[in-house]
Write a protein that holds these residues in place. Structure first.
Motif, mmCIF file in Angstrom:
data_model
loop_
_atom_site.group_PDB
_atom_site.id
_atom_site.type_symbol
_atom_site.label_atom_id
_atom_site.label_comp_id
_atom_site.label_asym_id
_atom_site.label_seq_id
_atom_site.Cartn_x
_atom_site.Cartn_y
_atom_site.Cartn_z
ATOM 1 N N MET A 45 67.174 51.263 27.565
ATOM 2 C CA MET A 45 68.307 50.906 26.710
ATOM 3 C C MET A 45 68.727 49.468 26.997
ATOM 4 O O MET A 45 68.777 49.052 28.151
ATOM 5 C CB MET A 45 69.486 51.865 26.959
ATOM 6 N N GLN A 46 69.039 48.709 25.939
ATOM 7 C CA GLN A 46 69.448 47.328 26.108
ATOM 8 C C GLN A 46 70.786 47.237 26.836
ATOM 9 O O GLN A 46 71.630 48.127 26.734
ATOM 10 C CB GLN A 46 69.548 46.644 24.741
ATOM 11 N N LEU A 47 70.972 46.114 27.553
ATOM 12 C CA LEU A 47 72.162 45.948 28.378
ATOM 13 C C LEU A 47 73.435 45.995 27.540
ATOM 14 O O LEU A 47 74.431 46.610 27.945
ATOM 15 C CB LEU A 47 72.074 44.628 29.142
ATOM 16 N N TRP A 48 73.411 45.361 26.352
ATOM 17 C CA TRP A 48 74.632 45.326 25.545
ATOM 18 C C TRP A 48 75.008 46.712 25.048
ATOM 19 O O TRP A 48 76.192 47.021 24.874
ATOM 20 C CB TRP A 48 74.469 44.350 24.379
ATOM 21 N N LYS A 49 74.004 47.578 24.829
ATOM 22 C CA LYS A 49 74.303 48.949 24.409
ATOM 23 C C LYS A 49 74.918 49.746 25.560
ATOM 24 O O LYS A 49 75.816 50.561 25.347
ATOM 25 C CB LYS A 49 73.045 49.630 23.893
ATOM 26 N N LYS A 50 74.416 49.512 26.781
ATOM 27 C CA LYS A 50 75.015 50.162 27.948
ATOM 28 C C LYS A 50 76.477 49.726 28.100
ATOM 29 O O LYS A 50 77.357 50.550 28.371
ATOM 30 C CB LYS A 50 74.221 49.816 29.203
ATOM 31 N N ASN A 51 76.713 48.426 27.922
ATOM 32 C CA ASN A 51 78.084 47.922 28.003
ATOM 33 C C ASN A 51 78.956 48.511 26.903
ATOM 34 O O ASN A 51 80.138 48.814 27.122
ATOM 35 C CB ASN A 51 78.088 46.396 27.909
ATOM 36 N N PHE A 52 78.370 48.686 25.724
ATOM 37 C CA PHE A 52 79.113 49.268 24.609
ATOM 38 C C PHE A 52 79.562 50.689 24.945
ATOM 39 O O PHE A 52 80.736 51.040 24.761
ATOM 40 C CB PHE A 52 78.241 49.267 23.356
ATOM 41 N N PHE A 53 78.640 51.515 25.435
ATOM 42 C CA PHE A 53 78.989 52.898 25.778
ATOM 43 C C PHE A 53 80.035 52.940 26.899
ATOM 44 O O PHE A 53 80.942 53.778 26.884
ATOM 45 C CB PHE A 53 77.746 53.677 26.176
ATOM 46 N N PHE A 54 79.912 52.032 27.861
ATOM 47 C CA PHE A 54 80.879 52.002 28.962
ATOM 48 C C PHE A 54 82.266 51.631 28.454
ATOM 49 O O PHE A 54 83.266 52.273 28.816
ATOM 50 C CB PHE A 54 80.424 50.997 30.028
ATOM 51 N N VAL A 55 82.340 50.602 27.601
ATOM 52 C CA VAL A 55 83.630 50.154 27.070
ATOM 53 C C VAL A 55 84.263 51.243 26.216
ATOM 54 O O VAL A 55 85.466 51.518 26.329
ATOM 55 C CB VAL A 55 83.450 48.856 26.250
ATOM 56 N N VAL A 56 83.463 51.887 25.358
ATOM 57 C CA VAL A 56 83.991 52.942 24.490
ATOM 58 C C VAL A 56 84.485 54.128 25.320
ATOM 59 O O VAL A 56 85.550 54.684 25.059
ATOM 60 C CB VAL A 56 82.915 53.403 23.485
ATOM 61 N N LEU A 57 83.708 54.508 26.348
ATOM 62 C CA LEU A 57 84.117 55.622 27.207
ATOM 63 C C LEU A 57 85.412 55.296 27.930
ATOM 64 O O LEU A 57 86.337 56.131 27.998
ATOM 65 C CB LEU A 57 83.005 55.932 28.214
ATOM 66 N N LEU A 58 85.511 54.079 28.476
ATOM 67 C CA LEU A 58 86.722 53.673 29.175
ATOM 68 C C LEU A 58 87.915 53.664 28.234
ATOM 69 O O LEU A 58 89.012 54.139 28.587
ATOM 70 C CB LEU A 58 86.516 52.284 29.791
ATOM 71 N N PHE A 59 87.707 53.149 27.026
ATOM 72 C CA PHE A 59 88.795 53.113 26.052
ATOM 73 C C PHE A 59 89.252 54.521 25.681
ATOM 74 O O PHE A 59 90.456 54.786 25.571
ATOM 75 C CB PHE A 59 88.340 52.370 24.795
ATOM 76 N N GLN A 60 88.303 55.432 25.472
ATOM 77 C CA GLN A 60 88.668 56.795 25.098
ATOM 78 C C GLN A 60 89.438 57.494 26.211
ATOM 79 O O GLN A 60 90.376 58.249 25.944
ATOM 80 C CB GLN A 60 87.411 57.580 24.735
ATOM 81 N N ILE A 61 89.048 57.243 27.454
ATOM 82 C CA ILE A 61 89.787 57.825 28.582
ATOM 83 C C ILE A 61 91.229 57.329 28.582
ATOM 84 O O ILE A 61 92.185 58.110 28.720
ATOM 85 C CB ILE A 61 89.094 57.488 29.914
#
Length: 377
Positions: A1-17
């Protein structure tokens, strides 16, 4: 998986929490405030009902007393029952469908919260001394509306959280992809000059060459290095990664092909009623170089035709047909997959971005005989 996609999932998960934690805290606080107000009202009504209880014990609920109790029942959903050991229940305004023995209950600040089916009641039992007699008084208030509002609040909060998460996730994904695209373009554009510089440098180091060959290769390395610098500058501008504005000037597009004539000697140029164009020479030179390079690769030894008319250009070459699915992606500005394109799939995207920066339009058509690229500024 590309780095920016990993960052995207991390940011979205953090925001949802953070979002759902905040919504949970808000819903809990709102429920606590509503329940506190309802309990305060219950205590107030319980205190104000003392005169009714005294009348009940004295008169065994006269008609006037019953009217007052009925008003309280209807307006406040507040009920009470008076009983003593000698006569049993003296008076009760509690509806028949409300039972004191409930299925679920818990205690809160000397109050019992009773639940039965979809109803929730506040129950308070106290002993009153009136005269020489002792009476047991049951106070009940229907608080179902508070819990119903809480359930609605939870549903609406979840719906809001889900919809807002989807919306913001889309915005974050689009922005991250937009930021990452110049990096992809940069990698694609840097590959050719870096390969040439690396090849010439290795040739100079390993093989014996004449002074004339050294001079020629040194000039090539210098030219490729300059081109590399121009590519970096233009891509940084296109990606909004550097300060400043794009330098625009008036010139004829045909002038740019003079710089490319030595590189593409088989280019057949036709000019009719050409008009001046306001644009950036470096970016447009990159645009035409990229298009011609792809056209000649597809055409092989065949001639590539370029027609300039007014502010419109048409580039035609023979070669393999481009599939409809690929054309659809290219004309919509979407990246081609590795299986669909021999290179990185970024070349046409770069061309499209340059044209859009000049407020133009580029489309590509292909059939079994030829591939045609139309540009309108």
């Amino acid at each position: 998986m590309q780095l920016w996609k990993k960052n995207f999932f991390f940011v979205v998960l953090l925001f949802q929490i953070l979002l759902f934690t905040g919504l949970f805290a808000f819903v809990s606080y709102s429920f606590q405030q509503s329940l506190t107000k309802d309990v305060a009202l219950f205590k107030q009504l319980r205190g104000e009902s003392d005169f009714l209880i005294e009348r009940v014990t004295e008169e065994f609920a006269s008609s006037h007393t019953q009217e007052l109790v009925q008003v309280i029942n209807e307006q406040q959903q507040f009920y009470f029952q008076v009983a003593n050991n000698r006569d049993g229940t003296l008076f009760s305004s509690i509806p028949k469908d409300v039972f004191l023995e409930e299925e679920k209950s818990y205690t809160m600040d000397r109050l019992s919260v009773k639940k039965r089916n979809e109803k929730t009641y506040l129950l308070y039992i106290e002993t009153k001394e009136i005269g020489e007699e002792t009476f047991e008084v049951f106070f009940i208030k229907d608080s179902s509306s508070v819990y119903l509002e809480q359930n609605q609040r939870i549903r609406y909060s979840l719906l809001f959280g889900i919809l807002f998460s989807i919306f913001l996730s889309g915005v974050i994904y689009w922005q991250m992809k937009k930021i990452y695209r110049p990096v992809q373009n940069l990698a694609h554009e840097l590959r050719t000059p870096l390969t040439l510089i690396s090849g010439y440098s290795e040739y100079l180091m390993r093989l014996k060459t004449t002074e004339e060959e050294k001079t020629t290769m040194s000039q090539e390395i210098f030219q490729e290095a300059q081109q590399l610098q121009e590519v970096i500058e233009q891509l940084l501008i296109m990606g909004d990664l550097t300060d400043g504005t794009i330098k625009m000037e008036q010139f004829y597009v045909s002038e740019l092909f003079q710089n490319l004539s030595h590189k593409y000697p088989k280019l057949q140029l036709s000019i009719s009623g050409e008009k001046e164009l306001r644009g950036n020479r470096v970016l447009l030179l990159r645009l035409f170089d990229n298009l011609l390079d792809n056209a000649f690769k597809a055409a092989g030894n065949e001639i590539v035709q370029l027609t300039i008319s007014g502010k419109e250009l048409e580039l035609v070459n023979a070669g393999k047909r481009i599939s409809d699915s690929q054309l659809k992606k290219m004309n919509r500005g979407k990246k081609l997959s590795v299986s669909e394109y021999e290179g990185s799939g970024q070349g046409f995207l770069i061309c499209r971005q340059i044209v859009l920066l000049h407020h133009g339009k580029i489309t590509i058509h292909s059939d079994d005989k030829q591939t045609k690229v139309n540009i309108s500024f």
